[in-house]
Design an enzyme around this catalytic site. Structure first.
Site, PDB file in Angstrom:
ATOM      1  CG  ASP A   1      -1.911  -1.327   1.148  1.00 39.69           C
ATOM      2  OD1 ASP A   1      -2.134  -1.729   0.229  1.00 39.69           O
ATOM      3  OD2 ASP A   1      -2.792  -1.062   2.061  1.00 39.69           O
TER       4      ASP A   1
ATOM      5  CG  ASP B   1     -12.734  -1.709  -0.796  1.00 40.81           C
ATOM      6  OD1 ASP B   1     -12.115  -2.864  -0.997  1.00 40.81           O
ATOM      7  OD2 ASP B   1     -12.157  -0.668  -1.374  1.00 40.81           O
TER       8      ASP B   1
END
Length: 245
Positions: A11, A133
């Site tokens: 990330d 998500d």
């Protein structure tokens, strides 16, 4: 050989490798200053794919860590990379795929512009994944800053015929928390779909990997490993051996 795949997560925030807690940009832990070094380390450990997220891009709605992604691609030549974060239009999709990314992940735009997902899947078969998500079962967008009124299941079913290579399902409440994967929700989603599902969020131990692997026949095709890998709670060797069994 099993097709169950483990994806180590890189990330990116400000060019560095970080992990967030529940998607909060103010709760970032830096694990590596150089994403290229991290990518090479994962490759040398035996992982077959990399899962890369441009966190700044997810919030900005456009790519923000292109240089860091380029370093990853250069440091791990030949290793497939799936990339998400800030990919909202065809020119961006085309640019990333032409630039060496194997698969793009479409997240927020899947809610707001499902026609783009269909167009991209047609144009680039096997090279587009959908990132769903969810917070409390409802889809979150804009770097998880907003929660929609659409359920994860409904969105996945709506896009089932688009031809996505995979659905990447993240339980935000567990992401970065080392609290254990939401196996029941992930399995239920996978059972409802023909599209393979990749589990994300909360994978904390080898037991989580074992449980997800056991649900491979239900349609769970892999798992994304983040904080657990960086902090040594999951060791690459045993996890990869389990995944390949």
């Amino acid at each position: 050989m099993s097709s169950f795949t483990l994806y180590p997560a890189i990330d990116l925030k400000g060019g560095e490798v970080v992990r967030l807690k529940r998607g909060d940009m103010n709760e970032a832990t830096v694990y590596a200053a150089d994403p290229g070094v991290q990518a090479r380390a994962f490759m040398e450990q035996g992982f077959r794919w990399l899962h890369v997220v441009d966190l700044d891009g997810a919030f900005a709605g456009k790519p923000a860590n292109a240089e860091a992604v380029a370093r990853i691609l250069a440091a791990a030549p030949g290793m497939p990379v799936q990339l998400g974060g800030g990919i909202r239009n065809m020119p961006t999709i085309e640019a990333w795929l032409a630039g060496g990314v194997t698969r793009v992940i479409l997240g927020s735009v899947a809610v707001k512009n499902p026609a783009l997902v269909r167009e991209a899947c047609r144009a680039f078969p096997g090279r587009v994944a959908v990132g769903i998500d969810a917070r409390g079962g409802m889809v979150a967008t804009e770097g998880w800053a907003e929660t929609s009124t659409l359920s994860a299941r409904d969105l996945a079913l709506h896009l089932e015929d688009a031809g996505a290579a995979a659905i990447i399902y993240t339980d935000i409440d567990r992401d970065g928390m080392l609290s254990g994967v939401n196996l029941d929700a992930t399995r239920a989603l996978a059972q409802a779909l023909e599209t393979p599902v990749i589990a994300s969020g909360g994978v904390a131990s080898i037991e989580d990997v074992r449980a997800l692997k056991a649900a491979e026949d239900d349609g769970i095709a892999g798992a994304i490993l983040g904080r657990s890998l960086y902090e040594g709670r999951i060791e690459a060797g045993p996890a990869l051996k389990l995944a390949a069994a």
